[in-house]
Design an enzyme around this catalytic site. Structure first.
Site, PDB file in Angstrom:
ATOM      1  NE  ARG A 107      15.952 -42.870  -8.659  1.00  0.00           N
ATOM      2  CZ  ARG A 107      15.015 -43.486  -7.961  1.00  0.00           C
ATOM      3  NH1 ARG A 107      13.745 -43.232  -8.208  1.00  0.00           N
ATOM      4  NH2 ARG A 107      15.335 -44.363  -7.035  1.00  0.00           N
ATOM      5  CB  THR A 393       6.575 -47.460 -10.144  1.00  0.00           C
ATOM      6  OG1 THR A 393       7.403 -47.260  -8.995  1.00  0.00           O
ATOM      7  CG2 THR A 393       7.315 -46.994 -11.364  1.00  0.00           C
ATOM      8  CD  GLU A 413      10.316 -45.752  -3.220  1.00  0.00           C
ATOM      9  OE1 GLU A 413      10.788 -46.496  -2.353  1.00  0.00           O
ATOM     10  OE2 GLU A 413      10.364 -46.064  -4.418  1.00  0.00           O
ATOM     11  CG  ASP A 433      14.127 -45.822  -4.108  1.00  0.00           C
ATOM     12  OD1 ASP A 433      13.467 -46.485  -3.285  1.00  0.00           O
ATOM     13  OD2 ASP A 433      13.749 -45.622  -5.274  1.00  0.00           O
ATOM     14  CB  SER A 457      15.884 -46.496  -9.804  1.00  0.00           C
ATOM     15  OG  SER A 457      14.644 -46.925 -10.337  1.00  0.00           O
ATOM     16  CB  SER A 458      14.511 -51.864  -9.406  1.00  0.00           C
ATOM     17  OG  SER A 458      15.399 -52.238  -8.384  1.00  0.00           O
ATOM     18  N   GLY A 479       6.619 -52.010  -9.670  1.00  0.00           N
ATOM     19  CA  GLY A 479       6.842 -53.160  -8.809  1.00  0.00           C
ATOM     20  C   GLY A 479       8.030 -53.039  -7.880  1.00  0.00           C
TER      21      GLY A 479
END
Length: 573
Positions: A107, A393, A413, A433, A457-458, A479
């Site tokens: 990340r 993404t 992003e 984010d 993050s997701s 998404g």
């Protein structure tokens, strides 16, 4: 001449705050795209050229990590709106020799000079969304190159430099612009591309946006990839290319950023303990924080587990209700507690405690929507933060001949990132984010900006182990913050409803982030919205552009499949 922010106010008004729904549909088929069989190896990515590059590496005896690196380099070129070497990633890896799941955090991090006030104006008010996402201020230290190199050190088989050949050739000789890339440009998805500069000139040669079928070359990217292939991470994080990134970010004409040469040189990826939890007879493994994906998916599945789903339809109001209520609880906890664990204690064990979730599961038995769920009350009390994550993404999955498996989600992003372009690639805007408003001084948000911190993050790369403890499924999706729902729904479809990969990927998407119930407009039964409204739901309909890639182990080898909503393909052998 500086780009005028007021020039895009109409664009902002037109799209509103539902930024996650901006991406257009690029594919119209309802079946899985590019489904493939492979006795020994499998690759599935979001672009046919990247899939081809990965499959060629696997056919040569390369490892799953080797194939993932080759694919990511091609995606930097062919799917620049979604990911690339200017961004970051999360990777789940099954080490066949050690018979264990590993997770790697690549990340982005905030520059050393960043502070919680990064996205506040002179009056201490949060900048508008569009002012935040475009330009140098939003750029975090990219992590993809360092993470891929770290993975290759331990799990690569072919030489590092050989994994760049296909991407370099395509960059020099040209590739065909895809309908999805052309469609995003035509819709002017990212207003930053209208700014005069390198990115505009690349995507709008002669003043006109690229069109589907155009041949596009990228000699600058070819040079960057050659440098990284020859020098490894030093070719990216130090020297000429690093200086170009720093200069472009610090001298951005609209929103200068804080990136320095020291930030780049000091970046390190991190191996983290994967988060594995039982569901039915399987073990579902995902990323621990700073990704919220692994925790939230585990919560959703645990909440659903007491319910016998075999007797209901995956497209019914009954399932939609159960899934939505589980999702709203998971998002309530996510929004309050998920953050970088190196800075903020994240109560993962408490969030996944089965007694805790059993108590919260009573909401699923009610016949009506429970409204906005409150987060669990743990020792670490914080204010809620519903920071949006945008949907551009990519996800890729690989399985090699030796039985190693990779599930990797990568991003810059928002579509086209910050629109700051150097060396032939776009830099991320992942710092958005973080929470733009850090919260009050006496109760700061967990996901506030801090120097050296990774934003929440997701992204949810996931590996599922069968009852024998062997890899059965690798899956993930783009998404934005809806990734959690996309992956969870597909997991339930495959494990509970026992759908085929093609059937699971074609299901109408359901999304509930503890705000409202979002149903996919083009695939949902017209009767479902009325049924859900009768149960008290606020229902909205629109495009839910998941982009799932998956591979599944069968008696014959591997099945790979890609989401019909995007341009991905699978290939095996």
């Amino acid at each position: 001449m500086k780009w005028r922010w007021w020039a895009v106010l109409g664009w902002v008004t037109a799209v509103g705050l539902a930024a996650e729904e901006l991406e257009p549909e690029a594919a119209t088929g309802f079946e899985a795209r590019g489904q493939a069989q492979g006795a020994e190896y499998m690759a599935a990515t979001a672009n046919p050229l990247a899939t081809r590059a990965a499959a060629e590496i696997l056919a040569k005896g390369g490892s799953a990590v080797d194939a993932a690196i080759a694919a990511q380099m091609v995606l930097t070129l062919t799917e620049p709106q979604s990911s690339g070497i200017g961004g970051g990633l999360f990777m789940l890896l099954w080490d066949a020799k050690a018979e264990q799941v590993l997770s790697l955090d690549g990340r982005e991090v905030a520059p050393a000079k960043a502070s919680p006030e990064l996205f506040l104006d002179e009056k201490g008010q949060p900048l508008s969304w569009v002012e935040s996402v475009v330009g140098g201020r939003a750029v975090g230290v990219p992590g993809a190159v360092a993470a891929l190199y770290e993975a290759h050190l331990g799990y690569g088989k072919l030489p590092w430099s050989s994994l760049f050949d296909e991407a370099i050739t395509l960059a020099e000789q040209g590739f065909e612009v895809s309908p999805r890339l052309a469609g995003l440009l035509a819709r002017e998805f990212n207003p930053g591309l209208k700014r005069p500069g390198v990115a505009h000139d690349y995507f709008a040669p002669n003043g006109q946006w690229l069109r589907a079928g155009d041949t596009l070359t990228n000699s600058a990217l070819a040079l960057s990839l050659k440098r990284i292939a020859a020098q490894g991470p030093k070719g990216f994080y130090q020297g000429e290319l690093a200086q170009q990134m720093v200069t472009a970010v610090q001298q951005d004409p609209d929103r200068p950023g804080l990136l320095t040469l020291e930030d780049l040189a000091s970046y390190r990826p991190q191996w983290r303990q994967p988060l594995c939890s039982a569901y039915r007879r399987h073990q579902v493994c995902g990323m621990a924080p700073p990704s919220s994906g692994g925790v939230a998916i585990a919560q959703i599945l645990t909440l659903l587990e007491p319910h016998d789903l075999s007797g209901i339809s995956p497209t019914s109001a009954d399932f939609t209700h159960l899934f939505s209520q589980a999702s709203r609880i998971a998002y309530a906890d996510r929004n309050r507690y998920a953050a970088d664990p190196d800075f903020i204690p994240v109560p993962v064990r408490q969030m996944l405690d089965r007694d805790y979730l059993k108590g919260r599961g009573s909401a699923l038995t009610a016949a009506r929507d429970g409204g906005t769920a409150l987060p669990g009350q743990f020792q670490q009390q914080r204010a809620p933060d519903s920071t949006e994550e945008l949907s551009s993404t990519t996800h890729l999955v690989m399985a090699d001949k030796a039985g190693n498996v990779v599930s990797l989600t990568s991003s810059i992003e928002m579509g086209f990132g910050s629109t700051v372009m150097v060396g032939g690639f776009l830099l991320n805007n992942q710092l958005t984010d973080f929470a733009r408003d850090p919260g009050p001084a006496n109760a700061p948000l967990a996901n506030r900006v801090e120097a050296g911190k990774r934003p929440r993050s997701s992204m949810s790369p996931t590996l599922v182990l069968n009852p024998a403890g062997e890899p059965w499924l690798a899956i993930g999706s783009p998404g934005g913050s809806r990734i959690i729902g996309y992956v969870s729904q597909a997991l339930v479809a495959l494990m509970d409803f026992q759908l085929s990969p093609a059937e699971a990927l074609a299901l109408p998407r359901i999304s509930h982030r503890n705000d409202y119930l979002m149903l996919e407009s083009e695939r949902t039964d017209p009767a479902l919205p009325k049924a859900m409204e009768a149960m008290g739901y606020e229902v909205r309909q629109g495009a839910l552009n998941s982009g799932i890639q998956l591979l599944m182990r069968t008696e014959q080898g591997w099945v790979g499949a890609a989401d019909p909503r995007r341009e991905g393909t699978a290939a095996g052998g």
